[in-house]
Structure formats: structure tokens, C-alpha cells
Enzyme design. Structure first.
Site, short mmCIF file in Angstrom:
data_model
loop_
_atom_site.label_atom_id
_atom_site.label_comp_id
_atom_site.label_asym_id
_atom_site.label_seq_id
_atom_site.Cartn_x
_atom_site.Cartn_y
_atom_site.Cartn_z
N GLU A 1 0.99 -1.46 -0.32
CA GLU A 1 -0.08 0.09 -0.20
C GLU A 1 0.64 1.76 -0.15
OE1 GLU A 1 -3.28 0.40 2.98
OE2 GLU A 1 -2.13 2.24 3.60
N THR B 1 -3.61 4.21 -0.79
CA THR B 1 -4.95 5.30 0.46
C THR B 1 -5.37 6.87 -0.03
OG1 THR B 1 -3.44 6.80 1.69
CG2 THR B 1 -3.48 4.10 1.40
N HIS C 1 -8.55 3.44 -2.48
CA HIS C 1 -9.00 3.66 -1.49
C HIS C 1 -10.58 4.73 -1.41
CE1 HIS C 1 -6.14 1.27 1.97
NE2 HIS C 1 -6.13 0.49 -0.07
N ARG D 1 -14.69 3.25 5.58
CA ARG D 1 -15.77 4.51 5.80
C ARG D 1 -14.79 5.23 6.51
NH1 ARG D 1 -16.42 4.81 12.25
NH2 ARG D 1 -14.50 4.98 12.42
N TYR E 1 -10.19 -6.62 11.81
CA TYR E 1 -9.69 -5.48 12.17
C TYR E 1 -8.97 -7.15 13.02
CZ TYR E 1 -11.30 -1.41 10.48
OH TYR E 1 -11.08 -1.11 9.86
N LYS F 1 7.67 4.63 2.40
CA LYS F 1 9.13 3.74 2.86
C LYS F 1 9.32 2.56 2.00
CE LYS F 1 11.57 7.55 4.79
NZ LYS F 1 11.57 8.59 3.24
#
Ligand SMILES: Cc1cc2nc3c(=O)[nH]c(=O)nc-3n(C[C@H](O)[C@H](O)[C@H](O)COP(=O)(O)OP(=O)(O)OC[C@H]3O[C@@H](n4cnc5c(N)ncnc54)[C@H](O)[C@@H]3O)c2cc1C
Length: 317
Positions: free
Chosen positions: A19, A50, A94, A124, A179, A305
Site C-alpha cells: 500500500e 490510500t 481506497h 469508512r 480488524y 518508505k
């Protein structure tokens, strides 16, 4: 290609993906390319980009501070298009509820469709810096599940205000967040899993997890998700610790626990160079175990990075 198709095509081999974060406004996209270039040898089938929440900035106008809402890291869809074109990989923007009206989301999704983007992550978004809790944007969605419905509907030609019969519908593959240590606002892991399952029932095709540092948490999460009836691919998200301050920052921002062994080892480090090396070794060990367990993809949070991700990928793939 869709993420689910990449996974099917890999026939059980674990894939590598990562990502990236758009550069701060005014910086060059070349910085991103410089970070992506060293990772391309590991053949990522897809790269996530993102989207950042908008934030307030205060502009000094002759001694008076003017409060303005702005996005410090714009360009998600443009970056997706440029990376897709430059490297010939799938890119995944995203898409957030926060900061976007449903109309703006439809516009963004149509852009993605025209650009040949086949996957989107439906999220969200976090609360804005100034907010204690997430406040839905006026005219926007409150939960990622509602965003999943909008994308799912669009795939069927059902736009916000009309159904358009066309054989040129989008066919987005939809990713959602999961999660292993529960979302910070969820009262329990079980409740969080209930809402995760809802996102899948409404049309999500795969799950990418929040970072975790103890693989057992991931294995338990997958077991609980499967027991709850969630059958879609679950992709683990890995972040290497890079600086001592991560010991406080990561639990504070992401509400995750760090294993005591890792904390002890970081505390013993003399400087951040040693922490970075330790973070790489920890992530390699995590990745090797996850790969052995047959995860479909190892997804790395690069946080802009890539040098440490490169070292990890060299040892794992
Ligand atoms: C892989 C990954 C990528 C991310 N990328 C970004 C990014 O690019 N930009 C960004 O700003 N943030 C990003 N985030 C962070 C994410 O936006 C936050 O964690 C956010 O707080 C929750 O997003 P969500 O999509 O999981 O929300 P949701 O699925 O909407 O869940 C939010 C909370 O509400 C609960 N809930 C869900 N549905 C309901 C319901 N119907 N009723 C009551 N409660 C409900 C859930 O249990 C959870 O506690 C990412 C997170 C992950 C794991």
C-alpha cells in the site's frame, strides 16, 4: 484483473502486495515511483493507494487566521491511473465515506471505471483530527457497508438517481477492512465480526486486515470469521516497526497490542537504525509463518518508505 482472480490464478501461492500513500500536496509523484521501483521485482499483482481524510488548515491573512478545509494528500485516483499505466499492475484506490457525498463517490467510481480500475477498497475513514468520533459527511455514508451497497448497485447499473440499462456496467471487486484485534469503536470482537459479515453479505469480495504483530491474533481472527460464516479471502496486513516511537504511536493510532517480546527487543535497541533492522526481522518471521499457513497475499503497509519492505520481500518471496 480482480483481486479475487489474482488469488485464484495463484493456485495457493502467496502473492506480494503493498500500500502506498499519495505524496503531500506540491511534492512530486517521482518520489512515489522511487519507492515503488525497488518493489516491482517481487511482481505485485496489485498496489493499494490510500485516501486521506480532509483536515483543517489555518491560513494567516494579515494577522487573522482563516480556517480552511483541505486534503493534504490528494490524487488517489490519478496516482492509481499513473501506476497502472507505468508498471502494468492493478491498482486499488481506497474509497472513503468520510469527506465525500454519495454524488462525489459516484463521480469517483465512474472515473475509476473509465480508467480500467477493477478493484476498490470500501472504507469508512477515520474521524477527522479535530473530531473525537467519526462524523458522517452531509450527503455521505455513515458506514463502509453503505458504500459497499453503492458500489454493488453501480455494478448492476443502479446509479444514485436512476437505473441505467447498459452493457457497459462497472464490475468492481470490492475489498473491505477487517480488524484482528477489533475496530477501536467496536464494543467486542464478536460485534465487529457481525458488521464485517454484513459488509460481505452486501457485496464485499475480500478483506484486508489492520496491521498486527502477533500472528496468533490473525489466525484466531480468521477462525472466528470462518465460524461466523465469512468465506471470502482474508489478506493479512503487515507493517514493519521502524522507529522506537512506534511503541507508543501504533497502539495509540491503530489500537493494537504489541507482543512483549517485541517491546523488550525494541527497548534494548540503541538507535532507530537497530529498531529498523529488528522491525525487518520481526516482519520476515511473521511473513514466513503466514506464508506457510497459506495466506493468499501478504500485504505490506509501506507508509511511503520501501527500503525495509524490499528487504522483507527479498527474504520471503
Ligand atoms: C486495510 C485498511 C486500509 C485502510 N485505508 C484507509 C485509507 O486509505 N484512508 C483512511 O482514512 N482510513 C483507512 N483505513 C482506516 C479505516 O478507515 C478506519 O479504521 C475506520 O475507522 C473504519 O473503517 P471501516 O471501513 O472498517 O468502517 P466500518 O466497517 O464502517 O466500521 C466502523 C465501525 O462501525 C461498526 N459498524 C459497522 N457497521 C455498523 C452498523 N451498521 N451499526 C453499528 N456499528 C457498525 C464497526 O464494528 C466498526 O467499529 C484503513 C484500514 C484498513 C484496515
Amino acid at each position: 484483473m480482480k483481486v479475487t482472480e489474482h488469488i485464484e490464478k495463484a493456485k495457493g501461492e502467496t502473492l506480494f502486495s503493498f500500500e502506498i500513500i499519495p505524496p503531500v500536496k506540491g511534492r512530486s509523484i517521482q518520489e512515489l515511483y522511487d519507492n515503488i521501483d525497488p518493489l516491482m521485482e517481487f511482481n505485485p499483482p496489485f498496489v493499494d493507494v490510500t485516501t486521506s481524510r480532509e483536515e483543517y488548515v489555518y491560513i494567516d491573512r494579515d494577522g487573522l487566521l482563516d480556517k480552511k478545509l483541505t486534503r493534504m494528500r490528494p490524487g488517489t485516483v490519478g496516482i492509481c491511473a499513473s501506476i497502472k499505466h507505468k508498471y502494468d499492475v492493478d491498482t486499488i484506490p481506497h474509497v472513503l465515506c468520510g469527506g465525500f457525498t454519495r454524488e462525489e463517490t459516484e463521480y469517483l467510481l465512474v472515473d475509476c471505471h473509465y480508467l480500467g480500475i477493477e478493484n476498490v477498497m470500501a472504507l469508512r475513514g477515520d474521524a477527522m483530527k479535530e473530531e473525537t468520533y467519526f462524523e458522517p459527511t452531509k450527503g455521505g455514508h455513515t458506514y463502509a457497508s453503505e458504500l459497499v451497497v453503492q458500489i454493488h448497485n453501480l455494478n448492476a447499473g443502479q446509479y444514485l438517481h436512476e437505473v441505467i440499462e447498459t452493457d457497459n456496467c462497472s464490475d468492481f471487486c470490492i475489498g473491505v477492512a477487517g480488524y484482528p484485534e477489533k475496530h477501536l469503536e467496536a464494543p467486542s470482537l464478536q460485534t465487529d465480526l457481525k458488521w464485517l459479515k454484513r459488509k460481505v453479505e452486501l457485496g464485499a469480495h475480500y478483506i484486508v486486515t489492520q496491521m498486527f504483530f502477533d500472528n496468533q491474533k490473525f489466525f484466531d481472527f480468521v477462525k472466528a470469521a470462518r465460524a461466523a460464516g465469512i468465506t471470502v479471502p482474508i489478506i493479512p496486513g503487515i507493517k514493519p516497526i521502524a522507529v522506537k516511537r512506534h511503541l507508543q504511536l501504533l497502539p495509540q493510532v491503530f489500537r493494537i497490542d504489541l507482543p512483549q517480546d517485541l517491546i523488550d527487543a525494541v527497548e534494548k535497541c540503541q538507535n532507530n537504525k537497530e529498531v529498523r533492522q529488528l522491525g525487518i526481522e520481526w516482519a520476515i518471521a511473521q511473513s514466513k509463518e503466514l506464508k506457510k499457513a497459506g495466506v493468499p497475499v501478504l500485504h505490506y503497509y509501506s507508509m511511503g518508505k520501501s527500503d525495509n519492505i524490499r528487504e522483507i520481500a527479498s527474504a520471503v518471496f
